[in-house]
Design a protein around this motif. Sequence first.
Motif, PDB file in Angstrom:
ATOM      1  N   ALA A   1      -2.962  15.844  -7.087  1.00 16.92           N
ATOM      2  CA  ALA A   1      -2.856  14.714  -7.982  1.00 16.92           C
ATOM      3  C   ALA A   1      -4.082  13.713  -7.821  1.00 16.92           C
ATOM      4  CB  ALA A   1      -1.848  13.777  -7.536  1.00 16.92           C
ATOM      5  N   GLY A   2      -4.796  13.251  -8.976  1.00 19.76           N
ATOM      6  CA  GLY A   2      -6.082  12.574  -8.844  1.00 19.76           C
ATOM      7  C   GLY A   2      -5.578  11.401  -9.777  1.00 19.76           C
ATOM      8  N   VAL A   3      -6.496  10.156  -9.180  1.00 16.92           N
ATOM      9  CA  VAL A   3      -6.397   8.996  -9.667  1.00 16.92           C
ATOM     10  C   VAL A   3      -7.599   8.218  -9.862  1.00 16.92           C
ATOM     11  CG1 VAL A   3      -5.378   6.785 -10.060  1.00 16.92           C
ATOM     12  CG2 VAL A   3      -3.871   8.512  -9.625  1.00 16.92           C
ATOM     13  N   GLY A   4      -8.424   7.674 -10.820  1.00 20.07           N
ATOM     14  CA  GLY A   4      -9.657   6.901 -10.793  1.00 20.07           C
ATOM     15  C   GLY A   4     -10.208   6.481 -12.022  1.00 20.07           C
ATOM     16  N   LEU A   5     -11.179   6.058 -11.934  1.00 15.79           N
ATOM     17  CA  LEU A   5     -12.134   5.292 -13.248  1.00 15.79           C
ATOM     18  C   LEU A   5     -13.042   6.576 -13.706  1.00 15.79           C
ATOM     19  CD1 LEU A   5     -12.676   1.827 -12.059  1.00 15.79           C
ATOM     20  CD2 LEU A   5     -10.798   2.615 -13.509  1.00 15.79           C
ATOM     21  N   VAL A   6     -12.947   6.723 -14.817  1.00 13.16           N
ATOM     22  CA  VAL A   6     -13.943   7.780 -15.490  1.00 13.16           C
ATOM     23  C   VAL A   6     -15.446   7.520 -14.989  1.00 13.16           C
ATOM     24  CG1 VAL A   6     -14.937   8.783 -17.560  1.00 13.16           C
ATOM     25  CG2 VAL A   6     -12.474   8.045 -17.301  1.00 13.16           C
TER      26      VAL A   6
ATOM     27  N   LYS B   1      -4.875  13.572  -3.685  1.00 11.92           N
ATOM     28  CA  LYS B   1      -3.769  13.442  -2.848  1.00 11.92           C
ATOM     29  C   LYS B   1      -2.725  14.779  -3.363  1.00 11.92           C
ATOM     30  CE  LYS B   1      -0.530  10.425  -2.486  1.00 11.92           C
ATOM     31  NZ  LYS B   1      -0.093   9.077  -2.313  1.00 11.92           N
ATOM     32  N   LEU B   2      -1.877  15.103  -2.458  1.00  8.64           N
ATOM     33  CA  LEU B   2      -0.841  16.061  -2.647  1.00  8.64           C
ATOM     34  C   LEU B   2       0.606  15.307  -2.747  1.00  8.64           C
ATOM     35  CD1 LEU B   2      -2.223  18.895  -0.416  1.00  8.64           C
ATOM     36  CD2 LEU B   2      -2.624  18.806  -2.811  1.00  8.64           C
ATOM     37  N   ILE B   3       1.324  15.835  -3.607  1.00  5.77           N
ATOM     38  CA  ILE B   3       2.724  15.523  -3.623  1.00  5.77           C
ATOM     39  C   ILE B   3       3.621  16.654  -3.976  1.00  5.77           C
ATOM     40  CG2 ILE B   3       1.950  13.273  -5.065  1.00  5.77           C
ATOM     41  CD1 ILE B   3       3.000  14.562  -7.747  1.00  5.77           C
ATOM     42  N   TYR B   4       4.749  16.471  -3.629  1.00  4.64           N
ATOM     43  CA  TYR B   4       6.104  17.179  -3.783  1.00  4.64           C
ATOM     44  C   TYR B   4       6.918  16.355  -5.077  1.00  4.64           C
ATOM     45  CZ  TYR B   4       5.606  19.647   0.769  1.00  4.64           C
ATOM     46  OH  TYR B   4       5.265  20.585   1.680  1.00  4.64           O
ATOM     47  N   PHE B   5       7.411  17.416  -5.831  1.00  5.03           N
ATOM     48  CA  PHE B   5       8.334  16.884  -6.822  1.00  5.03           C
ATOM     49  C   PHE B   5       9.829  17.091  -6.151  1.00  5.03           C
ATOM     50  CE2 PHE B   5       5.183  18.105 -10.161  1.00  5.03           C
ATOM     51  CZ  PHE B   5       5.178  16.975 -10.694  1.00  5.03           C
ATOM     52  N   VAL B   6      10.153  17.723  -5.324  1.00  2.96           N
ATOM     53  CA  VAL B   6      11.199  17.612  -4.312  1.00  2.96           C
ATOM     54  C   VAL B   6      11.074  17.698  -3.057  1.00  2.96           C
ATOM     55  CG1 VAL B   6      13.436  18.922  -3.928  1.00  2.96           C
ATOM     56  CG2 VAL B   6      12.625  18.936  -6.263  1.00  2.96           C
ATOM     57  N   GLY B   7      10.229  19.037  -2.617  1.00  2.37           N
ATOM     58  CA  GLY B   7      10.081  19.006  -0.910  1.00  2.37           C
ATOM     59  C   GLY B   7      10.841  20.086  -0.759  1.00  2.37           C
ATOM     60  N   PRO B   8      10.449  20.825   0.615  1.00  2.00           N
ATOM     61  CA  PRO B   8      11.142  21.986   0.979  1.00  2.00           C
ATOM     62  C   PRO B   8      12.413  21.479   1.710  1.00  2.00           C
ATOM     63  CG  PRO B   8       8.861  21.845   1.771  1.00  2.00           C
ATOM     64  CD  PRO B   8       9.195  20.677   1.180  1.00  2.00           C
ATOM     65  N   SER B   9      13.325  22.538   1.614  1.00  2.00           N
ATOM     66  CA  SER B   9      14.606  22.090   2.248  1.00  2.00           C
ATOM     67  C   SER B   9      15.180  23.358   2.899  1.00  2.00           C
ATOM     68  CB  SER B   9      15.581  21.739   1.059  1.00  2.00           C
ATOM     69  OG  SER B   9      15.758  22.840   0.075  1.00  2.00           O
ATOM     70  N   GLY B  10      16.207  23.352   3.639  1.00  2.00           N
ATOM     71  CA  GLY B  10      16.845  24.256   4.398  1.00  2.00           C
ATOM     72  C   GLY B  10      15.953  25.060   5.316  1.00  2.00           C
ATOM     73  N   ARG B  11      15.687  26.268   5.128  1.00  2.00           N
ATOM     74  CA  ARG B  11      14.829  26.801   6.254  1.00  2.00           C
ATOM     75  C   ARG B  11      13.398  26.501   5.771  1.00  2.00           C
ATOM     76  NH1 ARG B  11      17.552  33.092   6.450  1.00  2.00           N
ATOM     77  NH2 ARG B  11      19.648  32.373   7.310  1.00  2.00           N
ATOM     78  N   ARG B  12      13.205  26.409   4.691  1.00  2.00           N
ATOM     79  CA  ARG B  12      11.875  26.015   4.224  1.00  2.00           C
ATOM     80  C   ARG B  12      11.353  24.798   4.704  1.00  2.00           C
ATOM     81  NH1 ARG B  12      11.080  28.368  -2.079  1.00  2.00           N
ATOM     82  NH2 ARG B  12      11.595  30.225  -1.777  1.00  2.00           N
ATOM     83  N   ARG B  13      12.170  23.996   5.115  1.00  2.00           N
ATOM     84  CA  ARG B  13      11.721  22.279   5.769  1.00  2.00           C
ATOM     85  C   ARG B  13      10.697  22.706   6.881  1.00  2.00           C
ATOM     86  NH1 ARG B  13      14.282  17.374   4.256  1.00  2.00           N
ATOM     87  NH2 ARG B  13      12.877  15.848   5.313  1.00  2.00           N
TER      88      ARG B  13
END
Length: 286
Positions: free
Chosen positions: A199-204, A211-223
């Motif tokens: 993800a990126g945010v700024g003025l032209v 930065k990096l984001i999750y839409f859900v995030g790892p769960s279970g064994r992948r946690r």
Amino acid sequence: MMQATMGQKQGVESRVEDMIITGPSPFDFLPEDCISKIISFTSPRDACVAASVSKTFESAVKSDTVWEKFLPSEYSSLIPRSRAFLSKKELYFSLCNDPVLIEEGKKSFWLEKGSGKRCIMLSSKEVWITWGSSPQYWRWVSVPESRFEKIAELLNVCWFEIRAGMHTRYLSPRTRYSVYIVFKTEDGCPGLGDIPVEAGVGLVGQESSQKLIYFVGPSGRRRERERRDVTRPKEREDGWMEAELGELYNESCCEDISVSVVEIKSPYWKRGLIIQGFEFRPAKTQ
């Protein structure tokens, strides 16, 4: 605090050698409209505090002189034709609690209650989505709880790329803003939900925050594979999810904003994401 500065209508108290001396407040001799004018130079939050000082202040705070100062300059164009407001204060809180659609329904506008700062959400119809016009990859759906008539639903893509732009004139000057993507997921958002998204945010023309984001995030064994440097989404009061993409500072409302959300490194096909839009709100820490 304003309450301490303005004193009480009945008088002010001072302590001299453990003796309490009561005397008149200098505000006792001011006309009510003058008090209203003074309060109008504060903030909506301070005005509500001032209303608790005395009956005179309570009456002064109700004045349209106060609340018109807190309204955006174009407020007359934001008033729904189906509604009539008895006061500017009533209109102000309506714009805080009930966002209005502007620009042919592609943007949602409201005010932050405590400060009166402008807030905006861009509809997903207002952003650029790679393959967004191809019905085999994306489709446009109506969701009852969305502010907008049609929003984007991800059906199946390998190359996930969304870019948004907006002029800073829609925001309040001299204000730091946080930018969020507002969304829902289905079936855990396969192929995308548990992997980091850029993800990126700024003025032209200036360096963007990344930065990096999750839409859900790892769960279970992948946690165990979850990365601490990736931001997890949060649930909102309206039932949608949001992930903070970054911050920007709007100095003078004369620049363009660039926002990006991209995941093109993973070879997996991605689906199960419904995007309502991109939201700009004053940052919690100014």
